[in-house]
Write a protein that holds these residues in place. Structure first.
Motif, PDB file in Angstrom:
ATOM      1  N   ARG A 108      14.044  17.931   0.008  1.00 38.38           N
ATOM      2  CA  ARG A 108      15.397  18.501   0.125  1.00 38.38           C
ATOM      3  C   ARG A 108      15.326  19.973   0.519  1.00 38.38           C
ATOM      4  N   LEU A 109      14.391  20.711  -0.073  1.00 43.96           N
ATOM      5  CA  LEU A 109      14.246  22.123   0.276  1.00 43.96           C
ATOM      6  C   LEU A 109      13.826  22.289   1.737  1.00 43.96           C
ATOM      7  N   VAL A 110      12.944  21.413   2.194  1.00 44.54           N
ATOM      8  CA  VAL A 110      12.520  21.476   3.598  1.00 44.54           C
ATOM      9  C   VAL A 110      13.711  21.259   4.521  1.00 44.54           C
ATOM     10  N   LEU A 143      10.262  12.950  -8.435  1.00 42.31           N
ATOM     11  CA  LEU A 143      11.416  13.851  -8.367  1.00 42.31           C
ATOM     12  C   LEU A 143      11.024  15.181  -7.725  1.00 42.31           C
ATOM     13  N   LEU A 144       9.839  15.675  -8.064  1.00 38.54           N
ATOM     14  CA  LEU A 144       9.376  16.932  -7.463  1.00 38.54           C
ATOM     15  C   LEU A 144       9.203  16.797  -5.953  1.00 38.54           C
ATOM     16  N   GLU A 145       8.644  15.687  -5.528  1.00 38.07           N
ATOM     17  CA  GLU A 145       8.479  15.473  -4.092  1.00 38.07           C
ATOM     18  C   GLU A 145       9.835  15.317  -3.402  1.00 38.07           C
ATOM     19  N   ASP A 146      10.751  14.615  -4.054  1.00 36.50           N
ATOM     20  CA  ASP A 146      12.097  14.462  -3.499  1.00 36.50           C
ATOM     21  C   ASP A 146      12.778  15.821  -3.371  1.00 36.50           C
ATOM     22  N   PHE A 147      12.631  16.657  -4.384  1.00 37.37           N
ATOM     23  CA  PHE A 147      13.262  17.978  -4.335  1.00 37.37           C
ATOM     24  C   PHE A 147      12.604  18.840  -3.255  1.00 37.37           C
ATOM     25  N   ARG A 148      11.297  18.719  -3.090  1.00 34.06           N
ATOM     26  CA  ARG A 148      10.616  19.483  -2.033  1.00 34.06           C
ATOM     27  C   ARG A 148      11.135  19.084  -0.653  1.00 34.06           C
ATOM     28  N   SER A 159       2.473  24.720  -0.330  1.00 38.04           N
ATOM     29  CA  SER A 159       2.375  24.656   1.128  1.00 38.04           C
ATOM     30  C   SER A 159       3.711  25.001   1.780  1.00 38.04           C
ATOM     31  N   LEU A 160       4.792  24.479   1.221  1.00 33.94           N
ATOM     32  CA  LEU A 160       6.124  24.831   1.725  1.00 33.94           C
ATOM     33  C   LEU A 160       6.375  26.326   1.571  1.00 33.94           C
TER      34      LEU A 160
END
Length: 789
Positions: free
Chosen positions: A490-492, A483-488, A587-588
């Motif tokens: 989305r933010l990108v 979920l954290l990777e999916d949300f990241r 990193s983002l």
């Protein structure tokens, strides 16, 4: 040696041996005689050899004449001895045959005797076997008679004597007898339990047990001044003690039939008999209302039966603590906590109900999700409101079975992704949830999207942190990482839709920092440290969690969290469960922050070029300001206003919109890049007269430095190139000439025998940031040095 005496002695011995006719004497002296004969035969052979040697060497025995007579006598004696030796050998053979025959007859007698003894032993065993059966029947008759006269004490004495008999016969090979005794003990145990159950029911009815309403316990609780409580306690103690006395031994007790899902729960224990009897009427009521075709048996409303069990737990808590527990202690149940036993029994009722309803609703996502929520709520209420130990068997063991848990994970992830879609697409996603006053106190400047996502993760954590198995918890952690990777991602994607200085862009930047901060806090929680330690014990790293955990779950889910971890083991944990997520989101964050700083410095670069181009002639033409009054009249250059105002507005925007730590990184990056740009675009590209230096220094130190000074007490530490350049430009002419000459000698002179260290030379003038070449370049920008060099 006297040959005659020797021969006479041998003859007498042989005659005495040959005269022995008694069979009994022969048997008794057989072994001794045989050994003696063998020794005598050996002696005769030695003697014979001696005589032969004497005959072959006559000169060794005296005169030849005497040897001849002696030889004749010896030959005669030798023949006689040979005859006697043959008689001895014949006697030995006969004696051996007699001994062998006697031993064979004795073996036959011994075999008959052994057969007789065996039969006697068998007869005695049969007698003992019959006596045991007779004793068992006698005890059964006595026990039955005691029951008929209502003498529980005598009946229990007989029962315990029967159990003692079983303990004595435990190692016997008479399996049928043991099985008969076991069945007899089981029968009388069940009979006595039934009688005691009736007595207990009578006592509990006097207390109005069970309490079907929440306030019934108040009615049933006896008054402290009445005699009834003492009688109730006495009867309960007596019944509980008798129940303890008729407990079946572990190898006799029959296993209660349980559902495999309940039986597979680690360390699951059946409640003791007194508690089981107390819970039985509640169990019957539960089955009446929540099984079959009753309206209350609604799989869409699991909260109904959970609420009922919680109501019973609350209604009976006071009675269990004040009445039942003391009676258990007095009866000898020192090892029993009646309150926990009672709650465990209620949990067992709930688990049995869950097992029946889960298959019917598991494939309806909404009903199954609702059931999970109610189950978690029931578990939480039991643990918090009723002090039920979380390591005891609970309904969560049913939800963590392989198939049900996999379905739970799928539904949890699906609903979380749908919630993330709603969060990120909301019209107020990038605005603060707080009003202006509270927003000023919000150090994270978290927007609605960030708050909602963290709330989602926190809720998921609260749902799985009480699960009984570490493997299941690690699977939830794996899902949360996804979920954290999916949300990241989305933010990108979202940040590309907004301009760099827009409010949503800055809100996304704050959101990334907010999430990283929370993840770092979670990595320090004991719960996640234990999970990481458990993953290490399973030899799993973060990249293997998603691939190997489902296999471990199907193989064995009962990996428990360690109760404690050594400090050395914690120090050996090289990473945390969220290291990958923290690194990716950080990193983002770094990338976005660099983009923001680059955007600001790019605009500043253009404005600095304008400032340099428009001020070039002024810096060269301004004459030296001799009086202080003239220096006090210096004002900010009109051409400098543009970039200073832009810098100030950009920093103010960042200060108001960015989280504190992000803003600190932002303004430091901008100011340090600005320092470099001013040096290369303004100072290095222009010449400065004495008046131009005063003007430039005023623009920098009295206008640029205060803008940066709003965010640090020492702005010159972040504009070191500008500060040191102003220092070199404003040095006294003589000092500047000496410094320039020294730098020229150390940097360019080839004839100097002892060249000075250029770095040490400029450091003597408090120049540390600029290198010698840059310092020489700054000095070359002074027009007064051009005239005097």
């Amino acid at each position: 040696m006297d040959v005659k005496i020797k021969n006479q002695t041998i003859a007498e011995f042989l005659n005495s041996l040959l005269d022995v006719n008694s069979n009994d004497h022969l048997i008794n002296t057989a072994k001794v005689s045989l050994n003696t004969c063998e020794g005598l035969a050996n002696s005769l052979k030695v003697y014979k050899n001696t005589l032969e040697d004497s005959a072959d060497n006559p000169e060794k025995n005296g005169e030849a004449t005497k040897a001849s007579g002696e030889r004749k006598r010896e030959e005669f004696s030798e023949e006689k001895l040979k005859d006697q030796l043959e008689q001895i050998e014949t006697s030995m053979s006969s004696l051996a045959r007699d001994v062998t025959s006697h031993m064979e007859s004795e073996d036959t007698s011994l075999t008959k005797l052994e057969t007789l003894v065996t039969k006697c032993v068998q007869i005695e065993s049969c007698q003992s076997y019959l006596r045991c059966i007779d004793h068992i029947e006698h005890l059964s008759c006595s026990l039955q008679s005691a029951i008929l006269v209502d003498s529980n004490v005598k009946a229990i004495d007989c029962y315990q004597e029967m159990v003692s008999l079983f303990e004595k016969l435990r190692g016997s090979t008479c399996k049928n007898l043991l099985e008969y005794l076991k069945n007899t003990i089981r029968f009388w145990s069940a009979t006595l339990k039934e009688r005691l159950n009736k007595e207990l029911s009578s006592v509990m009815k006097s207390m109005e047990w069970p309490f079907v309403a929440a306030l019934s316990s108040q009615k049933a609780k006896p008054s402290a001044t009445s005699s009834e409580p003492a009688a109730i306690k006495s009867n309960l103690t007596r019944i509980f003690h008798q129940l303890l006395s008729i407990r079946l031994p572990s190898d006799i007790a029959e296993q209660v039939l349980l559902h495999p899902m309940i039986a597979s729960i680690p360390n699951y224990k059946q409640p003791i008999e007194p508690i089981a009897m107390l819970v039985e009427p509640l169990k019957k009521r539960f089955q009446y209302h929540f099984y079959g075709n009753k309206p209350t048996n609604n799989i869409e409303k699991p909260e109904w039966f959970f609420t009922q069990l919680l109501t019973w737990a609350k209604a009976h808590a006071d009675c269990i603590t004040t009445v039942i527990q003391p009676a258990l202690w007095d009866a000898g149940y020192d090892f029993v906590n009646g309150h926990i036993e009672f709650l465990r029994s209620l949990h067992t009722i709930a688990m049995e109900k869950l097992i029946t309803c889960v298959p019917d609703i598991m494939y309806d996502e909404h009903l199954y999700s609702h059931l999970i929520r109610e189950t978690l709520s029931f578990h939480s209420d039991m643990c918090t409101a009723h002090d039920y130990p979380p390591d005891e068997p609970t309904c969560l063991h049913i939800l963590t079975a392989e198939e049900t848990f996999k379905k739970w994970i799928i539904i949890e992830k699906k609903f979380a992704q749908e919630k993330m879609d709603t969060i990120t697409s909301s019209s107020t996603a990038w605005t603060s949830q707080f009003n202006a006053e509270l927003e000023d106190d919000d150090q994270f400047k978290a927007v609605e999207c960030a708050e909602s996502f963290i709330t989602l993760l926190t809720t998921i954590t609260e749902r799985y942190e009480h699960l009984p198995y570490a493997v299941c918890q690690l699977m939830f952690v794996c899902m949360k990482q996804e979920l954290l990777e999916d949300f990241r991602v989305r933010l990108v994607q979202l940040r590309k839709e907004f301009s760099t200085t827009s409010a949503p862009y800055l809100a996304i930047l704050n959101t990334s920092r907010y999430i990283v901060s929370f993840l770092k806090e979670w990595t320090e929680r004991p719960f996640f440290i234990k999970l990481q330690y458990q993953a290490r014990l399973l030899s799993l790293d973060n990249s293997q969690l998603s691939t190997l955990l489902p296999t471990l779950l199907s193989r064995d889910a009962s990996y428990q969290l360690p109760s404690s971890i050594d400090v050395d083991d914690i120090e050996d944990l090289e990473c945390t469960l969220f290291n990958t997520s923290i690194a990716n989101i950080s990193s983002l964050e770094d990338e976005m922050l660099k983009s923001l700083a680059h955007h600001v410095t790019t605009d500043l670069k253009a404005k600095l070029r304008t400032y340099a181009d428009n001020s070039q002639s002024m810096w060269t033409a301004l004459s030296h300001l001799k009086h202080k009054e003239e220096q006090h009249m210096v004002t900010l250059s009109a051409t400098a206003c543009d970039f200073i105002i832009y810098l100030e507005s950009s920093l103010v925007l960042g200060f108001e919109a960015l989280q504190q730590q992000l803003f600190t990184q932002f303004w430091q990056q901008v100011v340090q890049e600005l320092d470099r740009l001013i040096f290369h675009l303004v100072i290095a590209e222009n010449h400065f007269s004495e008046g131009g230096v005063v003007q430039f220094k005023f623009d920098m130190t009295r206008n640029l430095f205060p803008v940066v000074g709003r965010y640090t007490s020492k702005p010159e530490n972040f504009l070191k190139m500008v500060k040191e350049s102003c220092h070199l430009l404003s040095m006294q002419l003589g000092d500047a000439l000496l410094l320039k000459s020294a730098l020229a000698d150390s940097l360019h002179s080839l004839n100097s025998k002892t060249p000075q260290d250029p770095i040490a030379t400029i450091q003597e003038q408090n120049v540390f940031k600029l290198d010698p070449e840059e310092a020489e370049l700054v000095l070359s920008r002074r027009t007064d040095l051009l005239r005097n060099y």
